[in-house]
Design a protein around this motif. Structure first.
Motif: not given
Length: 115
Positions: A27-38
């Motif tokens: 697992l290199r990177t795992c991000l949680a964001s408010p947008s599916s494309h940004n």
């Protein structure tokens, strides 16, 4: 969508479907964001193999091609009730100690500014 409460543990599993038993997942990177494309303003759970979220934990898997981990749900972004999880996994040959999978956490050094 998957609905969770704040501080609820989220358990995830990634599995590589391959006939080659000598592959391993990282697992290199795992991000949680408010947008599916940004991913602007994203909350980093893992970045460059380094744990960024204190609630993150890995779990034992008897297989190299299965990766198990968890983290706790956190307060969403602003007024958006949705959080998108975007993870980047790396596939490597097992026991190739020069591969990205075996480097673990890679902290990027800051570049020196020239005069």
């Amino acid at each position: 969508p998957f609905y969770v409460s704040i501080n609820q543990s989220l358990f995830l599993e990634a599995q590589l479907h391959s006939s080659d038993p000598n592959l391993v997942l990282f697992l290199r990177t795992c991000l949680a964001s408010p947008s599916s494309h940004n991913s602007t303003g994203a909350h980093a759970i893992i970045k460059d193999g380094c744990v960024r979220d204190p609630t993150y934990a890995t779990y034992y898997s008897p297989y190299r091609h299965i990766l198990r981990f968890k983290f706790n749900a956190f307060q969403s972004f602003g007024s958006s009730p949705l959080v998108y999880l975007q993870c980047e996994l790396v596939v490597c040959r097992a026991y190739d100690y020069s591969s990205r999978c075996y480097q673990g956490c890679v902290k990027r050094s800051k570049r020196e500014a020239s005069s």
